[in-house]
Write an enzyme that holds these catalytic residues in place. Sequence first.
Site, mmCIF file in Angstrom:
data_model
loop_
_atom_site.group_PDB
_atom_site.id
_atom_site.type_symbol
_atom_site.label_atom_id
_atom_site.label_comp_id
_atom_site.label_asym_id
_atom_site.label_seq_id
_atom_site.Cartn_x
_atom_site.Cartn_y
_atom_site.Cartn_z
ATOM 1 N N ASN A 162 -4.764 3.917 -0.331
ATOM 2 C CA ASN A 162 -5.301 2.585 -0.642
ATOM 3 C C ASN A 162 -6.718 2.403 -0.115
ATOM 4 O O ASN A 162 -7.199 1.289 0.025
ATOM 5 C CB ASN A 162 -4.411 1.468 -0.098
ATOM 6 C CG ASN A 162 -2.942 1.706 -0.353
ATOM 7 O OD1 ASN A 162 -2.165 1.807 0.587
ATOM 8 N ND2 ASN A 162 -2.555 1.827 -1.603
ATOM 9 N N GLY A 179 0.846 -1.232 0.000
ATOM 10 C CA GLY A 179 0.000 0.000 0.000
ATOM 11 C C GLY A 179 0.864 1.258 0.000
ATOM 12 O O GLY A 179 2.082 1.206 0.011
ATOM 13 N N SER A 180 0.302 2.348 0.019
ATOM 14 C CA SER A 180 1.053 3.608 -0.042
ATOM 15 C C SER A 180 0.198 4.750 0.471
ATOM 16 O O SER A 180 -1.022 4.633 0.602
ATOM 17 C CB SER A 180 1.501 3.923 -1.473
ATOM 18 O OG SER A 180 2.158 2.828 -2.062
ATOM 19 N N ASN A 181 0.843 5.881 0.752
ATOM 20 C CA ASN A 181 0.166 7.137 1.054
ATOM 21 C C ASN A 181 0.571 8.173 0.016
ATOM 22 O O ASN A 181 1.714 8.168 -0.457
ATOM 23 C CB ASN A 181 0.585 7.690 2.423
ATOM 24 C CG ASN A 181 0.422 6.694 3.555
ATOM 25 O OD1 ASN A 181 -0.640 6.110 3.715
ATOM 26 N ND2 ASN A 181 1.469 6.516 4.357
#
Length: 749
Positions: A452, A209-211
């Site tokens: 995400n 996932g990521s921000n």
Amino acid sequence: MPLSAEILRDQWGIPYIRAADTDAVFYANGYVHAQDRLWQMDAARRRAVGRYAEWVGREGLAADMLARRLGVAQASLRDYEHLSAETRRMLECYARGVNDAMEQLPLPVEYGLLGERPQPWEPWHCVAVMRQRGLLMGSIWFKLWRAAAIRRIGPQAVGLLRYEDGGTERFVVPQTDSESRRWIAGLEALAPSIEAVLGMAASDATVAGSNNWAVSGAHTASGRPLVAGDPHRAFEIPSMYSQLHLSCDEFDALGFSVPGVPAFPHFCHTEHVAWCVTHAFADIHDLYLERFDPGDPLCYATENGTERAQVRSETIHVRGGQDVTIQAVQTRHGPVITDAAQTSFGVALRSVQLDPVDRSLDCLLPMLRARGVEEFNERCRPWGVIDHSVVSADTQGRISVNVRAIVPERDRANGWLPVPGWTGEHEWRGYIPWERMPRLVDPPSGRLVTANNRIVPDGQGDYLCTDCHPSTRARRIDERLGGIDRAGVADMRAVLADTSSARAVEIAARIAMVHVDDAAAQRLLDMLAQWDGNMDPGAQAPSAYYLVRQEMTRILARRSGLDAAADDIYASMAAPGVVPVNQLWWTLPDLLRRDDTSLLAGATWDEVIREALLEVAGDETIAPWGELHRPVFAHPLASVFPEQASRLAPASQPVGGDGDCVSAHGAYPSGGPAATYGPVARYVFDVGDWDNSRWVVFHGASGVPGSAHYGDQNALWAKCELAPAPFSRAAVDAAAVSRQEISQTVRNA
């Protein structure tokens, strides 16, 4: 015509390339990637086309078999032929640079360990590497998980097997929260799939996932937008991303490149636009159950009778072992990922990553030429190799989020389980037009956040996804940004470093409600009762929380019988497979919140918590979170050459945070508490004042073990500090500590 370029490097070994034109700059791009990351590029190429076992032996066989069955090499060659002439020229120049570096420079240490040499780089290999870097991310694993689980706990529990969000979600478009519940497919709608799943094999059959975010100038001290974020991947070293600056007569661009691929697919800023991505979790994969004729195992059922599957033979060479030959079977839906020849059933994968023709790399040059966010969004039309929520900002002060993906039109029920392939009722009806994909420009709040979380509310417009990550990180980022009036780069860095966990606060409070008689367990309860939910590396309470939650998840897996789902054919049919306890880690919070004991085989949650506390309290001491959670970097050859493990994968400094925090250094509960995935890079782009931007990667610019720059950014990264990212010619000249000239004469270019 001559191709020449100048390569400058700063104190971190980060390359800044200057060339006269695009041919020369992409030649140098390939040269520098090979100079810094050749073995990593080569490994990605081999993984993509199913030739990795030639290097690592049986450890790589399952993934090679899957890559061969999927036909990744064939799809990549096909896609290369459909790219524009301009894109193919870019890839050709890049390949020339890679091959010149191979011939001119010493080979990385991994080749010496393997006793191998790299094979020449071909332009289409860039397509294969780009595909490999996101291959099968997303919905396929959730569908396989539910298919495996349903045969253990029954169809009535299928609605429990999703990542939870407590009934309140935050969306990418619109940028709001909602308390509406997610759509849950009813048993009637899923009945054909359930019947097919349960009937496919006997009930005892076995086999990252990521921000990112953007803040408009209305909320910044400079009056210009700020863009920031961090991609989350497994801590495989060398890292997927390398820092790079490309400058020529047509564009000037700085960002995180993907070794093996030219330009900047994911994170970059030019003179005019900055962009960054998170995984959107769009549902781009469907699984079709196929019925094969036992008398003619290449004939399979359709709604119109039978059709004959296509088949080809693939031989995989295995280091230190015998060659393995498999049959790659393809139905009208796509490649069969099970061994259909041995049974009367098969599971075919239909995926946007394999079908239709993918032209994602046709976006790379046009993205660099965009002058504003709306033009940038338009330039991303062909992108489909993996789905992204793309946040961007431009020097005109505009900010945007665009869901960059090609998503099939079909029924929402397809998102839950493998569907029967012989009825004709679950087919794709084309693709959602680009014009209907979610995007937003200049929201009234002046903030855009993606992490995400769900793209759009269920039931709003087209069906886009079933599964996504909880909104915890997205909500926390928006909360932090909303509390800053005149934001600067330092404020963005502070948000990236946030280790507060709302989920930990909730679960720790529930744990602290339990009564225990054991003194050691009571000390744990006292520690958690006084804790504020901050996953601080110097504190013990985060360690206690993680270990107890981990043990609760393991108990849930055992009591529900879902631990046995790991052996189910659905869980193991696609490498690396589905691990039930890792899935249940994200399911547990909602079950606990609602006091749902339906999977506990007669136990209460108090009993589960008490059992977990006593298990954890058996250890006399609990280390501070930073030590317990210290990241473990995984080099692909460390297990093949264990005596070289410390050289190939050096130790990291301690970190805080966990998978529920913005600073998402996560651990899989199937293993230990050490962080194995998280932010592999961080960045803050100061739009318009580009020299004020900052960046970092988790180890260093070099992918060569033993290099001074193999791990020199780790100390910064572990403390969530960032290195300067000079951009202007003057700033790069001032930062440069070395210069190198490279050139080649290319005939018939």
